[in-house]
Design an enzyme around this catalytic site. Structure first.
Site, mmCIF file in Angstrom:
data_model
loop_
_atom_site.group_PDB
_atom_site.id
_atom_site.type_symbol
_atom_site.label_atom_id
_atom_site.label_comp_id
_atom_site.label_asym_id
_atom_site.label_seq_id
_atom_site.Cartn_x
_atom_site.Cartn_y
_atom_site.Cartn_z
ATOM 1 N N CYS A 102 24.957 50.368 15.607
ATOM 2 C CA CYS A 102 23.669 50.279 14.915
ATOM 3 C C CYS A 102 23.685 49.085 13.952
ATOM 4 O O CYS A 102 24.572 48.974 13.104
ATOM 5 C CB CYS A 102 23.391 51.559 14.144
ATOM 6 S SG CYS A 102 21.859 51.464 13.224
ATOM 7 N N GLY A 228 17.539 51.634 27.488
ATOM 8 C CA GLY A 228 16.841 52.025 26.274
ATOM 9 C C GLY A 228 15.355 51.761 26.370
ATOM 10 O O GLY A 228 14.587 52.549 26.933
#
Ligand SMILES: Cc1cc2nc3c(=O)[nH]c(=O)nc-3n(C[C@H](O)[C@H](O)[C@H](O)COP(=O)(O)O)c2cc1C
Length: 330
Positions: A102, A228
């Site tokens: 992240c 994604g």
């Protein structure tokens, strides 16, 4: 055929990427129905879990129909991560995934997510201790490196494998790149080509067409693709890719009827999961994507995203079908 520990996957599996506020149980169920071979939860804070924060705990909810499912956690404190692993185990997922990718400031500044790419020994240590703590297979999702001067992913992946992870998914960008530019799959292929690697290496980043998935498989030799953004509002993407693998032809885009049905089921599953108020509220963000590109749609979208009452949203879906039922998607 790739395996994550004892989980046998089809040839070149497609994995639904963990995505905050997107990869929740209703969305994961829709993607699974459309061919996702493994689904992951959005990232869950280890600190939130050990404080029993409701916002984190509810993210542990998983359902039989989505298996195999991985629960993703993030953090940088060993103690919290280990306690979080104990909590996650009680939800009985098939996989525990560690988020080392992240790029968001509030995560990396605590050395969590991609922040840990500046401290590889800590990354390896945390992973090693987590693997020892649990009987579940542990996987890692990460990026190429912190920045373009520090891409050591071949060495990093090997070290993580050596402490016992069962698969690695690599997003072909550095932390510094965030989401800019293009994902570079060459360093991911280098990980796969390391003769010492024996766990599956999944590629991630910019797999947004069936052709891109074919390139990742055939030109880069990776073991599977993690998908994604291309799936947001388009759970059919998994089916499209698999159809293309089998036939070399493109499926027709989903019809309006299929889209309305998906939106309806998404909303119903969200209500069953979180109750009407939250279900209605949290499903709103998906409608724009399900109904992208339709001219003169604003009035209907507004009804979907402003009504607090589920019955009104379901009525809006009926209206959409009546008014736009024959709309041809490109
Ligand atoms: C809305 C959104 C939320 C995301 N949340 C997470 C997350 O919770 N955990 C994670 O590992 N990656 C997260 N990511 C990164 C994706 O998993 C993936 O690595 C990235 O989007 C690149 O893949 P793509 O090009 O197929 O979208 C997120 C991405 C998006 C767009």
């Amino acid at each position: 055929m790739p395996k994550i520990a004892d989980i046998v996957l089809p040839d070149f599996p497609l994995l639904l990427a963990p995505m905050e506020d997107v990869s929740d149980p209703p969305f994961r169920a829709l993607c699974k129905e459309q061919g996702a071979d493994v689904v992951y939860t959005e990232f869950i804070s280890s600190e939130g879990l050990i404080r029993d924060a409701a916002k984190s705990v509810i993210k542990l909810d998983i359902y039989e129909k989505e298996r195999p499912v991985g629960i993703q956690i993030f953090g940088a404190e060993l103690d919290s991560m280990l306690q979080a692993v104990d909590i996650v185990e009680k939800s009985n997922p098939d996989i525990i995934d560690i988020n080392f990718g992240c790029p968001v400031k509030k995560v990396v500044c605590k050395n969590a997510g991609a922040g840990i790419l500046r401290d590889i020994p800590l990354m390896v240590k945390l992973t090693s201790e987590i693997v020892k703590r649990t009987k579940l297979p542990v996987t890692v999702k990460t990026r190429l490196g912190w920045d373009s001067d520090s891409i050591k992913i071949v060495e990093v992946a090997e070290r993580l494998q050596d402490v016992g992870i069962e698969a690695i998914s690599i997003h072909g960008r550095t932390r510094v790149q965030m989401y800019k530019g293009f994902a570079d799959w060459k360093p991911i292929a280098a990980v796969k080509n390391n003769p010492r690697m024996h766990i599956p290496v999944f590629g991630n980043g910019d797999v947004d067409t069936p052709e891109a998935a074919v390139r990742m498989r055939d030109d880069f030799g990776l073991d599977g693709a993690m998908i994604g953004r291309a799936s947001i509002g388009n759970p059919w993407f998994f089916k499209e890719v698999k159809h293309f693998f089998e036939t070399g032809t493109h499926l027709k885009p989903p019809s309006m009827e299929e889209r309305v049905e998906a939106a309806r089921r998404h909303l119903q599953m969200a209500i069953d999961w979180k109750g009407e108020k939250l279900g209605v509220f949290e499903t709103r963000r998906h409608y724009t994507n399900y109904f992208k590109g339709i001219p003169h749609f604003k009035e209907y979208r507004m009804k979907m995203v402003t009504s607090d009452d589920a019955a009104d949203v379901f009525a809006a879906f009926d209206e959409v079908l009546e008014k736009f039922g024959n709309y041809q998607f490109a």
